[in-house]
Write a protein that holds these residues in place. Structure first.
Motif, mmCIF file in Angstrom:
data_model
loop_
_atom_site.group_PDB
_atom_site.id
_atom_site.type_symbol
_atom_site.label_atom_id
_atom_site.label_comp_id
_atom_site.label_asym_id
_atom_site.label_seq_id
_atom_site.Cartn_x
_atom_site.Cartn_y
_atom_site.Cartn_z
ATOM 1 N N UNK A 1 -41.315 55.671 -23.322
ATOM 2 C CA UNK A 1 -40.304 56.138 -24.291
ATOM 3 C C UNK A 1 -39.309 55.041 -24.659
ATOM 4 N N UNK A 2 -39.767 53.837 -24.663
ATOM 5 C CA UNK A 2 -38.926 52.722 -25.060
ATOM 6 C C UNK A 2 -38.123 52.108 -23.935
ATOM 7 N N UNK A 3 -38.168 52.696 -22.750
ATOM 8 C CA UNK A 3 -37.352 52.191 -21.646
ATOM 9 C C UNK A 3 -37.871 50.855 -21.112
ATOM 10 N N UNK A 4 -39.188 50.632 -21.173
ATOM 11 C CA UNK A 4 -39.740 49.367 -20.698
ATOM 12 C C UNK A 4 -39.235 48.210 -21.562
ATOM 13 N N UNK A 5 -39.296 48.400 -22.880
ATOM 14 C CA UNK A 5 -38.796 47.355 -23.784
ATOM 15 C C UNK A 5 -37.301 47.143 -23.593
ATOM 16 N N UNK A 6 -36.569 48.218 -23.366
ATOM 17 C CA UNK A 6 -35.121 48.097 -23.152
ATOM 18 C C UNK A 6 -34.825 47.327 -21.869
ATOM 19 N N UNK A 7 -35.599 47.602 -20.815
ATOM 20 C CA UNK A 7 -35.416 46.891 -19.560
ATOM 21 C C UNK A 7 -35.674 45.400 -19.720
ATOM 22 N N UNK A 8 -36.810 45.062 -20.346
ATOM 23 C CA UNK A 8 -37.150 43.657 -20.536
ATOM 24 C C UNK A 8 -36.125 42.955 -21.430
ATOM 25 N N UNK A 9 -35.681 43.647 -22.466
ATOM 26 C CA UNK A 9 -34.706 43.054 -23.379
ATOM 27 C C UNK A 9 -33.372 42.812 -22.678
ATOM 28 N N UNK A 10 -32.954 43.756 -21.830
ATOM 29 C CA UNK A 10 -31.690 43.600 -21.101
ATOM 30 C C UNK A 10 -31.756 42.412 -20.153
ATOM 31 N N UNK A 11 -32.848 42.297 -19.410
ATOM 32 C CA UNK A 11 -33.001 41.172 -18.502
ATOM 33 C C UNK A 11 -33.113 39.851 -19.274
ATOM 34 N N UNK A 12 -33.844 39.870 -20.373
ATOM 35 C CA UNK A 12 -34.035 38.654 -21.147
ATOM 36 C C UNK A 12 -32.755 38.127 -21.753
ATOM 37 N N UNK A 13 -31.846 39.033 -22.127
ATOM 38 C CA UNK A 13 -30.599 38.598 -22.760
ATOM 39 C C UNK A 13 -29.701 37.832 -21.808
ATOM 40 N N UNK A 14 -29.813 38.093 -20.504
ATOM 41 C CA UNK A 14 -28.927 37.388 -19.567
ATOM 42 C C UNK A 14 -29.507 36.049 -19.126
ATOM 43 N N UNK A 15 -30.749 35.755 -19.517
ATOM 44 C CA UNK A 15 -31.406 34.539 -19.017
ATOM 45 C C UNK A 15 -30.660 33.276 -19.435
ATOM 46 N N UNK A 16 -30.370 33.142 -20.721
ATOM 47 C CA UNK A 16 -29.776 31.904 -21.223
ATOM 48 C C UNK A 16 -28.386 31.652 -20.638
ATOM 49 N N UNK A 17 -27.461 32.620 -20.670
ATOM 50 C CA UNK A 17 -26.141 32.327 -20.077
ATOM 51 C C UNK A 17 -26.211 32.042 -18.580
ATOM 52 N N UNK A 18 -27.102 32.723 -17.861
ATOM 53 C CA UNK A 18 -27.228 32.443 -16.434
ATOM 54 C C UNK A 18 -27.753 31.035 -16.191
ATOM 55 N N UNK A 19 -28.706 30.590 -17.029
ATOM 56 C CA UNK A 19 -29.214 29.218 -16.899
ATOM 57 C C UNK A 19 -28.092 28.203 -17.070
ATOM 58 N N UNK A 20 -27.259 28.418 -18.076
ATOM 59 C CA UNK A 20 -26.176 27.479 -18.342
ATOM 60 C C UNK A 20 -25.123 27.499 -17.222
#
Length: 344
Positions: A188-207
């Protein structure tokens, strides 16, 4: 061009925030390790899956990708020749010198830089696979042979890339893309939401982790025999009941001799000037211009990956070269990227 400069400025500020957090003691030394592992095992794989699942895979197999791969391979081979034949370094040190000259930081910096400059990180996938599935096992083979420090389990060593979360994420993302699986409809869209939420924090955490790592590199305390920081209190370390522990002098961090400093200068120049120049030359021969040429040049301009220092530490070879090449190319790649973006 102004957008690229503004984006890099934002990156610089986020890196500076990580640096300040460690230098002021707001977070403890070593916090960058936690953030890096979080990125490695969760955030970056999620970003790669969502990116590749919805990407045009023709871009992955494009002429620009072939030029990027060709520039890295040619840079590696030519750097090996320089370190081995011109500088007369031993085989193991020549291998580490070649890796320091061409093995790029495709994940921690490649993804955010490509998103900023090109608006898409899809092109990083083939570089990741090349490095983790081909170059890393090749380097292990050479270093094992000449240092005789192979791991107790060679199977574990050479299958390590296949258990790498980034490799698995690339393969999953490509499989989802090719199969036509609808991530948005799954659960019901929750998998995409989970992946998108985790993916959005990747770049700032890397920096942030990069800034913390740069600050912590000068703050790590000396070690006692147990591997714990020295207390500095008379009468012994905290938690020992006042007993004075037997302190063993731990060897200091290795430093450069004259030959190592020369090898470092060659490695940094090769990474920041020669390899991007090879990408330009190969791209022009292949008929690439403008933004199509910018992709392989940007990829070739990325700094030396921290993996190279990890390999040097594992085999006890050329640690100062690998350590300082990572630091200097990370500090120096921004002008190269800005120049490429301005010209192309």
């Amino acid at each position: 061009m102004s957008d690229v400069i503004g984006g890099l400025a934002v990156f610089a500020v986020v890196i500076a925030v990580g640096w300040v957090l460690v230098r002021t003691g707001a977070v403890p030394v070593g916090s960058d390790t936690v953030l890096t592992r979080l990125c490695f095992f969760a955030a970056t794989p999620a970003l790669l899956i969502t990116t590749l699942a919805g990407a045009d895979l023709a871009a992955v197999t494009s002429l620009g990708t072939a030029v990027a791969i060709g520039a890295e391979l040619l840079g590696l081979v030519t750097a090996w020749c320089v370190h081995r034949c011109l500088l007369h370094r031993p085989v193991a040190e020549a291998m580490l010198g070649a890796l320091a000259s061409a093995y790029v930081n495709a994940a921690n910096l490649g993804i955010p830089v490509l998103v900023l400059v090109l608006g898409d990180a899809t092109a990083v996938a083939p570089i990741l696979l090349l490095q983790l599935l081909v170059l890393t096992p090749l380097a292990f083979t050479v270093l094992d042979a000449v240092t005789r420090r192979g791991s107790p389990s060679r199977f574990a060593t050479y299958t390590l890339p296949l258990r790498n979360p980034l490799v698995l994420a690339v393969l999953v993302g490509v499989l989802v893309n090719l199969s036509g699986f609808d991530l948005d409809a799954a659960l019901r869209g929750h998998l995409a939401e989970l992946l998108d939420t985790l993916g959005r924090i990747a770049v700032p955490l890397m920096m942030l982790s990069l800034g913390m790592s740069l600050a912590a590199s000068r703050l790590r305390p000396p070690q006692n025999v147990a591997g714990a920081p020295k207390s500095g209190r008379a009468g012994g370390a905290e938690g020992t009941g006042g007993a004075v522990p037997r302190v063993v002098n731990v060897p200091p961090e290795p430093v450069h001799d004259a030959a190592s400093r020369t090898a470092l200068r060659w490695a940094v120049a090769w990474k920041l000037l020669v390899v991007p120049g090879l990408a330009v030359g190969l791209g022009l021969v292949a008929g690439l211009h403008g933004s199509a040429l910018l992709m392989p040049v940007t990829t070739a301009s990325l700094p030396t990956a921290q993996n190279v220092f990890m390999y040097a530490s594992r085999y006890g070879v050329a640690k100062p070269l690998a350590r300082d090449a990572v630091l200097l190319t990370t500090a120096g790649f921004v002008p190269v990227v800005l120049l490429a973006a301005a010209v192309l």
